[in-house]
Design a protein around this motif. Structure first.
Motif, PDB file in Angstrom:
ATOM      1  N   GLU A  46      82.041  27.683  64.189  1.00 23.82           N
ATOM      2  CA  GLU A  46      81.737  27.087  62.888  1.00 23.82           C
ATOM      3  C   GLU A  46      80.406  27.599  62.346  1.00 23.82           C
ATOM      4  O   GLU A  46      80.283  27.866  61.145  1.00 23.82           O
ATOM      5  N   PHE A  47      79.420  27.747  63.222  1.00 21.53           N
ATOM      6  CA  PHE A  47      78.128  28.249  62.738  1.00 21.53           C
ATOM      7  C   PHE A  47      78.249  29.701  62.301  1.00 21.53           C
ATOM      8  O   PHE A  47      77.628  30.111  61.310  1.00 21.53           O
ATOM      9  N   ALA A  48      79.046  30.499  63.014  1.00 19.79           N
ATOM     10  CA  ALA A  48      79.243  31.896  62.631  1.00 19.79           C
ATOM     11  C   ALA A  48      79.848  31.985  61.231  1.00 19.79           C
ATOM     12  O   ALA A  48      79.428  32.810  60.404  1.00 19.79           O
ATOM     13  N   ARG A  49      80.828  31.115  60.948  1.00 19.97           N
ATOM     14  CA  ARG A  49      81.432  31.095  59.610  1.00 19.97           C
ATOM     15  C   ARG A  49      80.409  30.704  58.552  1.00 19.97           C
ATOM     16  O   ARG A  49      80.349  31.298  57.474  1.00 19.97           O
ATOM     17  N   GLU A  52      77.840  33.609  58.001  1.00 21.41           N
ATOM     18  CA  GLU A  52      78.364  34.758  57.268  1.00 21.41           C
ATOM     19  C   GLU A  52      78.450  34.507  55.769  1.00 21.41           C
ATOM     20  O   GLU A  52      78.357  35.441  54.970  1.00 21.41           O
ATOM     21  N   VAL A  53      78.603  33.234  55.376  1.00 22.86           N
ATOM     22  CA  VAL A  53      78.627  32.898  53.952  1.00 22.86           C
ATOM     23  C   VAL A  53      77.217  32.701  53.412  1.00 22.86           C
ATOM     24  O   VAL A  53      76.853  33.212  52.348  1.00 22.86           O
ATOM     25  N   CYS A  54      76.385  31.981  54.168  1.00 26.96           N
ATOM     26  CA  CYS A  54      75.074  31.591  53.661  1.00 26.96           C
ATOM     27  C   CYS A  54      74.081  32.742  53.530  1.00 26.96           C
ATOM     28  O   CYS A  54      73.173  32.675  52.700  1.00 26.96           O
ATOM     29  N   THR A 197      78.279  29.706  48.571  1.00 24.34           N
ATOM     30  CA  THR A 197      77.260  29.275  49.527  1.00 24.34           C
ATOM     31  C   THR A 197      77.021  27.776  49.443  1.00 24.34           C
ATOM     32  O   THR A 197      76.945  27.077  50.459  1.00 24.34           O
ATOM     33  N   GLY A 198      76.901  27.267  48.202  1.00 24.53           N
ATOM     34  CA  GLY A 198      76.686  25.842  48.012  1.00 24.53           C
ATOM     35  C   GLY A 198      77.833  25.011  48.566  1.00 24.53           C
ATOM     36  O   GLY A 198      77.618  23.984  49.219  1.00 24.53           O
ATOM     37  N   TYR A 199      79.062  25.467  48.318  1.00 27.43           N
ATOM     38  CA  TYR A 199      80.245  24.746  48.812  1.00 27.43           C
ATOM     39  C   TYR A 199      80.268  24.737  50.336  1.00 27.43           C
ATOM     40  O   TYR A 199      80.551  23.704  50.956  1.00 27.43           O
ATOM     41  N   LYS A 200      79.960  25.882  50.936  1.00 29.91           N
ATOM     42  CA  LYS A 200      79.985  25.977  52.396  1.00 29.91           C
ATOM     43  C   LYS A 200      78.921  25.089  53.020  1.00 29.91           C
ATOM     44  O   LYS A 200      79.161  24.423  54.048  1.00 29.91           O
ATOM     45  N   LYS A 203      80.020  21.450  52.654  1.00 27.31           N
ATOM     46  CA  LYS A 203      81.099  21.174  53.602  1.00 27.31           C
ATOM     47  C   LYS A 203      80.549  21.030  55.023  1.00 27.31           C
ATOM     48  O   LYS A 203      80.962  20.133  55.776  1.00 27.31           O
ATOM     49  N   ALA A 204      79.602  21.916  55.373  1.00 29.09           N
ATOM     50  CA  ALA A 204      79.008  21.843  56.711  1.00 29.09           C
ATOM     51  C   ALA A 204      78.211  20.557  56.889  1.00 29.09           C
ATOM     52  O   ALA A 204      78.213  19.946  57.966  1.00 29.09           O
ATOM     53  N   THR A 205      77.521  20.126  55.831  1.00 33.38           N
ATOM     54  CA  THR A 205      76.728  18.899  55.895  1.00 33.38           C
ATOM     55  C   THR A 205      77.619  17.688  56.178  1.00 33.38           C
ATOM     56  O   THR A 205      77.239  16.773  56.917  1.00 33.38           O
ATOM     57  N   LYS A 206      78.824  17.703  55.608  1.00 30.28           N
ATOM     58  CA  LYS A 206      79.741  16.576  55.788  1.00 30.28           C
ATOM     59  C   LYS A 206      80.503  16.658  57.108  1.00 30.28           C
ATOM     60  O   LYS A 206      80.681  15.649  57.791  1.00 30.28           O
ATOM     61  N   GLU A 207      80.979  17.855  57.452  1.00 28.97           N
ATOM     62  CA  GLU A 207      81.873  17.988  58.598  1.00 28.97           C
ATOM     63  C   GLU A 207      81.165  18.359  59.906  1.00 28.97           C
ATOM     64  O   GLU A 207      81.631  17.992  60.986  1.00 28.97           O
ATOM     65  N   HIS A 208      80.062  19.131  59.794  1.00 26.18           N
ATOM     66  CA  HIS A 208      79.340  19.563  60.998  1.00 26.18           C
ATOM     67  C   HIS A 208      77.827  19.454  60.766  1.00 26.18           C
ATOM     68  O   HIS A 208      77.114  20.470  60.801  1.00 26.18           O
ATOM     69  N   PRO A 209      77.329  18.244  60.541  1.00 21.94           N
ATOM     70  CA  PRO A 209      75.897  18.065  60.231  1.00 21.94           C
ATOM     71  C   PRO A 209      74.977  18.551  61.344  1.00 21.94           C
ATOM     72  O   PRO A 209      73.827  18.923  61.087  1.00 21.94           O
TER      73      PRO A 209
END
Length: 273
Positions: A46-49, A52-54, A197-200, A203-209
């Protein structure tokens, strides 16, 4: 991810983001090669994904830095409106098909096929459009043509297609000169990649804080963005200089060779399709 992974992926992002060879495709393949024989945890994956976007944010800032006069010229507000019109198709399709896009991001086979087909198109795109292309700046670009270029950008949601390739080809098809098609592709990257980037991040803040609370992860994101920014600056200036004297055919050949190599690595079992 290790710090070596961070440096390598950031350089790959900076070099490939604005060239018509697919940064996402190169990141997927680079990540697959680096992780050959490894079994990353779900958190690492998940962090790799996310990474790669951020790190695209660093690449975005390179465009704003190089073209700051255009971006911050209040007399050119119509450029902002044209970019909003052009980015709308990608935002709409991205929202509707985000899950399917995430699935495709796991497929080196998809990358190889898209690289191959896009490479074939680039071999002939100059012969198809260059002779009759006359639009040289954003003042001559209509909203309709901007929207059509945005529709071409939707194709880039298929990994390996290349956002840059799709929008440059779309721009040339709409009558833009090769150089301005590339520049408009750079401009369009800013709202597109900021949204992604903002969406990712959201999403990470909600699903993988936990990913954004890890100090090492935050450090890697920071360093990755700096590297991507510096490398992208050089890549953009080099690319524009190249286009003034050369066609896009060389990038077509590169894509075809890259696709063949990926198919070979898949056949040899080095990476999974």
């Amino acid at each position: 991810m290790t710090w070596l992974d961070t440096i390598i992926l950031s350089i790959v992002e900076g070099v490939t983001e604005f060239l018509p060879i697919s940064s996402t495709g190169h990141m997927i393949i680079t990540d697959a090669i680096m992780n050959h024989g490894k079994t990353p945890t779900e958190s690492e994956r998940e962090f790799a994904r996310l990474f790669e976007v951020c790190i695209q944010l660093g690449a975005i800032l390179s465009v704003v830095t190089l073209y700051w006069r255009k971006f911050f010229d209040i007399k050119r507000l119509d450029l902002y409106f044209k970019l909003i019109v052009a980015v709308f198709p990608a935002l709409a399709f991205g929202f509707l098909f985000s899950k399917k896009i995430d699935e495709l991001l796991e497929s080196p086979a998809t990358v190889a096929v898209a690289l191959l087909l896009g490479g074939i198109v680039l071999l002939f795109v100059d012969n198809l459009f260059s002779a009759k292309n006359r639009i040289e700046n954003d003042g001559e670009l209509s909203y309709k043509k901007g929207f059509m270029i945005g529709m071409w950008q939707v194709l880039a949601m298929i990994p390996g297609t290349s956002r840059s390739a799709a929008t440059i080809i779309g721009g040339m098809q709409q009558g833009l000169t090769r150089r301005f098609a590339a520049e408009f592709s750079f401009f369009l990257a800013v709202p597109t990649m900021m949204a992604a980037t903002g969406y990712k991040l959201l999403k990470a803040t909600k699903e993988h804080p936990e990913l954004l609370k890890d100090k090492d992860n935050l450090a890697m994101l920071g360093v990755g963005n700096i590297i991507a920014f510096v490398v992208a600056l050089v890549a953009i200036k080099t690319f524009i200089g190249f286009l003034q004297k050369n066609s896009l055919r060389a990038f077509g050949v590169y894509r075809i060779v890259a696709a063949i190599i990926i198919f070979g690595l898949m056949y040899a079992g080095y990476i999974k399709g």
